[in-house]
Design a protein around this motif. Structure first.
Motif, PDB file in Angstrom:
ATOM      1  N   LEU A  51      -3.594  -6.798   7.088  1.00 53.64           N
ATOM      2  CA  LEU A  51      -4.344  -5.600   6.741  1.00 53.64           C
ATOM      3  C   LEU A  51      -5.729  -5.955   6.217  1.00 53.64           C
ATOM      4  O   LEU A  51      -5.969  -7.094   5.789  1.00 53.64           O
ATOM      5  N   GLU A  52      -6.608  -4.969   6.191  1.00 53.03           N
ATOM      6  CA  GLU A  52      -7.948  -5.119   5.648  1.00 53.03           C
ATOM      7  C   GLU A  52      -8.046  -4.368   4.318  1.00 53.03           C
ATOM      8  O   GLU A  52      -7.289  -3.414   4.077  1.00 53.03           O
ATOM      9  N   SER A  76     -10.028  -2.162   3.529  1.00 53.03           N
ATOM     10  CA  SER A  76     -10.290  -0.747   3.813  1.00 53.03           C
ATOM     11  C   SER A  76      -9.021   0.040   4.111  1.00 53.03           C
ATOM     12  O   SER A  76      -9.026   1.276   4.096  1.00 53.03           O
ATOM     13  N   ASP A  77      -7.904  -0.665   4.370  1.00 51.35           N
ATOM     14  CA  ASP A  77      -6.633   0.012   4.608  1.00 51.35           C
ATOM     15  C   ASP A  77      -5.966   0.466   3.305  1.00 51.35           C
ATOM     16  O   ASP A  77      -5.049   1.289   3.329  1.00 51.35           O
ATOM     17  N   THR A 116       4.049  -0.704   1.452  1.00 47.56           N
ATOM     18  CA  THR A 116       3.789   0.429   2.342  1.00 47.56           C
ATOM     19  C   THR A 116       5.127   0.976   2.829  1.00 47.56           C
ATOM     20  O   THR A 116       6.188   0.533   2.398  1.00 47.56           O
ATOM     21  N   ARG A 130       5.545   1.924   8.762  1.00 49.27           N
ATOM     22  CA  ARG A 130       4.298   1.209   9.037  1.00 49.27           C
ATOM     23  C   ARG A 130       4.513  -0.297   9.011  1.00 49.27           C
ATOM     24  O   ARG A 130       3.852  -1.047   9.732  1.00 49.27           O
TER      25      ARG A 130
END
Length: 386
Positions: free
Chosen positions: A39-40, A42-43, A223, A227
């Motif tokens: 993941l980044e 920004s996620d 999460t 996902r």
């Protein structure tokens, strides 16, 4: 709980002098955890941290470029927050308040503020905690070791436990750390005789009964299970999470309970974990117990139902907590052997065990129990393979 998962773990090196700010340690650990998950920054739209962490969530978000946050939360009571930060993340994801939540703990506890020393600020705090501390600080009970020593001495009196019984916990943790390249005490096991020869810190606690002081950071990413299926690392299912505080609760030692040689806050956590998951102690393939002081590891075994009251010393001596035993304890070396990151490194170890990537890998662990700090309002987790 079963609809959420830990999908990323990350850590800095563990040292006695990091040479970096606590904010930088937090950011390094978080970036590592996000990279593990694929993941980044920004996620991320949710952040949970320890109340006493010095790196605010908004500072971390700015430095890493997280953008908008929809959820943020803080948990108090020091090490008691370790599993509760995950519980908060679970509640946020399950309730739709956030999609991807980062949890972290980062500090310079050796080169910076050392929690093991006397803190005059604790007794001078303009809060109820300051008032509580004011009852015992004047008597010299002014460090975590000193407060735990009172419980340890009472436990010895009530059940015939000895310093050697405490020492076997230290020896076991150091044995596991000795084969963990990421542990501070890698390649440095100890014997029971060496434990007994270590200097007294607060009678009956010796040096090797006390956890380390560590500089470092560690982070987790949580999460939804849905996902998680599309992410880089194998997800680890969160089967149960709980917090607990017992009657007449104080911090580190609750002096005014009828039974001082007990940790009822951990019993509160244990009951919730077993009831909500439908699992029992016999279903655990490994256990990661918060080991800031060896006596509290013994008491946790009893409060959580792995043995009866006063029976923990015999359980440890039986070999059942070895890597090849019934309940492998702290395969990473724990806070006595790997590092003292307020217990969050224990959660990362449980994830590795369930992914099958741990250095001291347990055969088919199935489910792993993790606990947070004891003597304070605390928390716990049961993690399982997805």
């Amino acid at each position: 709980m079963t609809d959420t998962a830990i999908v990323g773990i990350g850590a800095t090196d563990f040292s006695k002098e990091s040479g970096r700010s606590e904010l930088r340690l937090a950011c390094e650990a978080i970036r590592s955890a996000l990279g593990d998950a694929g993941l980044e920054p920004s996620d991320v739209d949710g952040v949970v941290r320890f109340g006493m962490d010095t790196s605010d969530e908004i500072a971390v978000a700015r430095e890493l470029g997280m953008g908008e946050l929809r959820f943020f939360s803080r948990i108090g009571y020091g090490g008691g927050a370790a599993c509760a930060i995950v519980q908060q993340a679970v509640l946020a994801v399950a309730g739709g308040a956030a999609d991807v939540v980062v949890c972290y703990r980062a500090f310079n506890e050796r080169s910076g503020h050392r929690f093991g020393q006397v803190s005059t600020g604790a007794v001078a705090a303009p809060s109820s905690a300051g008032v509580d501390n004011g009852w015992h600080y004047p008597f010299g009970i002014a460090t975590p070791a000193a407060t735990v020593a009172m419980v340890a001495r009472r436990y010895m009196h009530e059940y015939g436990a000895t310093s050697e019984d405490f020492g076997r916990i230290a020896v076991l943790d150091r044995k596991h750390a000795a084969t963990n390249p990421n542990a501070w005490f890698y390649g440095k096991p100890i014997t029971l005789a060496e434990h007994q020869e270590s200097r007294m810190i607060a009678d009956p606690l010796r040096l090797f009964d006390c956890c380390q002081e560590t500089d470092g950071g560690i982070a987790l990413v949580i999460t939804s299970a849905e996902r998680a299926r599309d992410l880089a690392a194998p997800p680890v299912r969160i089967a149960a999470a709980a917090q607990g505080s017992g009657p007449d609760q104080y911090t580190m030692t609750s002096y005014y309970r009828e039974d001082i040689a007990a940790l009822p806050e951990m019993s509160v956590v244990g009951r919730q974990l077993w009831e909500s998951s439908g699992l029992r102690p016999e279903d655990m393939g490994a256990i990661v117990l918060y080991d800031h002081f060896t006596p509290y590891t013994l008491l946790q075994l009893e409060e959580l139902g792995f043995c009866g009251r006063g029976e923990a010393p015999a359980l440890v001596a039986s070999g059942e907590l070895e890597l090849t035993g019934r309940w492998p304890l702290n395969p990473h070396g724990g806070q006595l052997g790997e590092a003292y990151l307020h217990g969050v490194n224990g959660i990362a170890e449980a994830v590795r065990q369930l992914r099958g990537t741990a250095v001291n890998q347990v055969t088919d662990p199935g489910h792993v129990l993790v606990t947070a700090g004891t003597g304070v309002p605390t928390s716990g987790l049961i993690l399982g393979a997805a």
